[in-house]
Design a protein around this motif. Structure first.
Motif, short mmCIF file in Angstrom:
data_model
loop_
_atom_site.label_atom_id
_atom_site.label_comp_id
_atom_site.label_asym_id
_atom_site.label_seq_id
_atom_site.Cartn_x
_atom_site.Cartn_y
_atom_site.Cartn_z
N TYR A 363 0.83 -1.20 0.00
CA TYR A 363 0.00 0.00 0.00
C TYR A 363 0.87 1.26 0.00
O TYR A 363 0.61 2.23 -0.73
N ASP A 364 1.91 1.26 0.83
CA ASP A 364 2.79 2.42 0.88
C ASP A 364 3.53 2.61 -0.44
O ASP A 364 3.81 3.74 -0.86
N ALA A 365 3.84 1.51 -1.12
CA ALA A 365 4.61 1.59 -2.37
C ALA A 365 3.74 2.02 -3.55
O ALA A 365 4.20 2.78 -4.42
N TYR A 366 2.48 1.57 -3.60
CA TYR A 366 1.64 1.80 -4.78
C TYR A 366 0.40 2.65 -4.50
O TYR A 366 -0.33 2.99 -5.43
N GLY A 367 0.13 2.95 -3.24
CA GLY A 367 -0.99 3.82 -2.91
C GLY A 367 -2.35 3.14 -2.94
O GLY A 367 -3.37 3.83 -2.85
N ASN A 368 -2.40 1.83 -3.08
CA ASN A 368 -3.67 1.09 -3.07
C ASN A 368 -3.39 -0.36 -2.71
O ASN A 368 -2.24 -0.77 -2.54
N TYR A 369 -4.48 -1.14 -2.59
CA TYR A 369 -4.36 -2.55 -2.18
C TYR A 369 -4.46 -3.53 -3.35
O TYR A 369 -4.57 -4.74 -3.12
N PHE A 370 -4.40 -3.03 -4.59
CA PHE A 370 -4.58 -3.91 -5.74
C PHE A 370 -3.59 -5.07 -5.72
O PHE A 370 -3.97 -6.24 -5.88
N TRP A 371 -2.31 -4.77 -5.53
CA TRP A 371 -1.30 -5.82 -5.60
C TRP A 371 -1.34 -6.74 -4.39
O TRP A 371 -0.88 -7.89 -4.46
N LEU A 372 -1.89 -6.26 -3.27
CA LEU A 372 -2.10 -7.16 -2.14
C LEU A 372 -3.05 -8.29 -2.53
O LEU A 372 -2.76 -9.47 -2.28
N TYR A 373 -4.16 -7.93 -3.15
CA TYR A 373 -5.15 -8.94 -3.50
C TYR A 373 -4.69 -9.83 -4.65
O TYR A 373 -4.96 -11.04 -4.66
N ILE A 374 -3.97 -9.26 -5.60
CA ILE A 374 -3.43 -10.09 -6.69
C ILE A 374 -2.39 -11.07 -6.14
O ILE A 374 -2.40 -12.27 -6.47
N GLY A 375 -1.50 -10.57 -5.29
CA GLY A 375 -0.49 -11.45 -4.71
C GLY A 375 -1.11 -12.52 -3.83
O GLY A 375 -0.71 -13.69 -3.86
N SER A 376 -2.10 -12.14 -3.02
CA SER A 376 -2.76 -13.11 -2.14
C SER A 376 -3.51 -14.16 -2.97
O SER A 376 -3.54 -15.35 -2.59
N PHE A 377 -4.12 -13.74 -4.07
CA PHE A 377 -4.79 -14.68 -4.96
C PHE A 377 -3.81 -15.71 -5.51
O PHE A 377 -4.07 -16.92 -5.53
N GLY A 378 -2.63 -15.23 -5.96
CA GLY A 378 -1.61 -16.14 -6.47
C GLY A 378 -1.13 -17.13 -5.41
O GLY A 378 -0.97 -18.33 -5.68
N ILE A 379 -0.89 -16.63 -4.20
CA ILE A 379 -0.47 -17.52 -3.11
C ILE A 379 -1.57 -18.51 -2.77
O ILE A 379 -1.31 -19.69 -2.49
N GLY A 380 -2.82 -18.04 -2.82
CA GLY A 380 -3.94 -18.94 -2.56
C GLY A 380 -4.04 -20.07 -3.57
O GLY A 380 -4.32 -21.21 -3.20
N LEU A 381 -3.81 -19.76 -4.84
CA LEU A 381 -3.79 -20.82 -5.86
C LEU A 381 -2.65 -21.80 -5.61
O LEU A 381 -2.79 -23.01 -5.82
N GLY A 382 -1.52 -21.27 -5.15
CA GLY A 382 -0.41 -22.14 -4.81
C GLY A 382 -0.77 -23.10 -3.69
O GLY A 382 -0.37 -24.28 -3.71
N ALA A 383 -1.52 -22.60 -2.70
CA ALA A 383 -1.96 -23.47 -1.60
C ALA A 383 -2.84 -24.61 -2.12
O ALA A 383 -2.72 -25.76 -1.68
N VAL A 384 -3.73 -24.30 -3.07
CA VAL A 384 -4.58 -25.34 -3.66
C VAL A 384 -3.72 -26.39 -4.36
O VAL A 384 -3.94 -27.60 -4.20
N ALA A 385 -2.74 -25.93 -5.13
CA ALA A 385 -1.88 -26.86 -5.88
C ALA A 385 -1.12 -27.79 -4.94
O ALA A 385 -1.00 -28.99 -5.20
N ILE A 386 -0.60 -27.25 -3.84
CA ILE A 386 0.14 -28.09 -2.90
C ILE A 386 -0.79 -29.08 -2.22
O ILE A 386 -0.46 -30.25 -2.03
#
Length: 409
Positions: A363-386
């Motif tokens: 948030y401090d780097a980009y001024g919004n939470y967009f990349w938080l949710y994109i990154g969390s989505f990617g990690i979440g898919l990784g959890a499913v795969a494992i």
């Protein structure tokens, strides 16, 4: 009709986990009044939360080992005494550094003493309703968030933050210590039955060192880590994101409460479903639903959508969280359950510590939470795969001792 004592264990576990997680997570309620009263920055106060999880992880492993050796009652009594001490001492902190050590480290170490040993004990008592029992103990986390935080807010408004934190410490002693005294081991089988169980399972029973080196342990640990890393950031920043989208502050707080209620229902329903179809299937389903929920935050802007998504998101992570303990029990058996679940839980706390910090940095780097949710989505898919790599659990003949518990269980 005599009540099956396993349910007493579950009830005491709910009280203990409610006080444990409720008091630790109440730091967010103390944040603003503490900063206003002391002049300490919010970042420095919030560092105590990071220390909570960093200390809780290794402590969970060590407490789990102690519970296997000395029993759950002894461990929970020690943790309850330490939790109360940390809260009482932190209420008198004169500097922010003292507060970080007292609240962050002492309470973090104390918090690691409850969930793994209590969960291990519950799995020893139950056979038919094992997943439900574990889910109900885990539900104490959600109950704590829904009860301790409002109580702390009321105490702060009435007495100030120091008296409020002191009161929570006294309450921890008052409730956790008597609840810990209710802990007991399940009845022992007659000698002949015990011998037969041992003969059938001796060659399949793990040592701790051997279990820690298995691919099953690695898969469960990495999945638990990714699961918590995926949802901890969105949970922590949920209210701030809603406010940024124009939702009034009080309404945004109720969105967080809605997620907590959904999490509670998810734990119970997930536990019931796992007893019927197996823990692995429910974990894969819950992780997939969690990843989908996180991705939808990118498109959420109004209050109604936040409520709907909070219910979906809360249900998804609530349904998954208690079931890792069931997998540990199925894979590694009862004898080292406390140690192994403590080790797995250590991985989860690292994920919980990572999410909020990463969300703030993004948030401090980009001024919004967009990349938080994109990154969390990617990690979440990784959890499913494992999770999809989990091998079928071994059949344990040591499950036979639990047959004595099926009455009422």
């Amino acid at each position: 009709m005599k009540i099956f004592y396993g349910w007493v264990i579950v009830g005491a576990g709910i009280v203990i986990t409610c006080l444990d997680m409720g008091t630790m997570m109440s730091l967010g309620i103390f944040l603003q009044p503490m900063s206003a009263a002391t002049g300490w920055s919010r970042t420095s106060i919030s560092t105590a939360a990071l220390l909570n999880f960093l200390c809780m992880g290794p402590a969970s492993f060590l407490w789990g080992m102690l519970s296997d050796r000395f029993g759950t009652r002894t461990v929970v009594l020690g943790g309850g005494a330490l939790l109360g001490l940390g809260l009482v001492a932190a209420s008198q902190a004169a500097t922010v550094g003292q507060f970080q050590i007292l609240f962050g480290c002492i309470i973090g170490v104390a918090a690691g003493s409850f969930y793994a040993p209590l969960t291990a004990t519950a799995t020893h008592w139950f056979t038919r309703h094992r997943s439900l029992a574990v889910a109900l103990i885990s539900a104490g986390f959600a109950v704590g968030s829904m009860t301790i935080s409002p109580f702390a807010r009321w105490l702060i408004d009435d007495q100030g933050w120091r008296i409020a934190m002191l009161t929570l410490g006294a309450l921890s002693w008052l409730l956790i210590i008597p609840a810990a005294l209710l802990m007991r081991k399940p009845p022992v089988l007659p000698r002949a039955a015990t011998t037969a169980a041992r003969v059938g399972s001796a060659e399949r029973e793990f040592t701790v060192v051997r279990a820690l080196c298995t691919p099953q342990f690695a898969a469960i640990s990495f999945t638990y880590f990714a699961c918590c890393a995926a949802h901890s950031g969105p949970i922590f920043h949920m209210v701030s994101y809603a406010i940024d989208c124009g939702v009034p502050a009080m309404a945004a707080a109720t969105v967080f409460g809605a997620a907590g209620v959904a999490s509670l229902s998810g734990r119970v329903i997930g536990g019931l479903a796992a007893d019927r179809v197996g823990a692995k299937r429910i974990i894969v389903f819950g992780l997939a639903l969690q990843a989908l929920s996180v991705s939808l935050y990118v498109f959420t802007r109004d209050l109604g959508s936040f409520y709907a998504l909070a219910l979906m998101f809360g249900f998804s992570y609530g349904a998954v969280m208690p079931l890792y303990a069931i997998l540990v029990r199925e894979y590694f058996g009862a004898r080292i359950m406390g140690t192994m679940f403590g080790a797995v839980n250590m991985a989860s706390t690292l994920g919980m510590a990572l999410g909020p910090w990463a969300g703030g940095w993004l948030y401090d780097a980009y001024g919004n939470y967009f990349w938080l949710y994109i990154g969390s989505f990617g990690i979440g898919l990784g959890a499913v795969a494992i999770a999809l790599t989990f091998r079928p659990p071994r059949e344990f003949s040591l499950a036979l001792p639990d047959s004595r518990l099926t009455q009422g269980a």
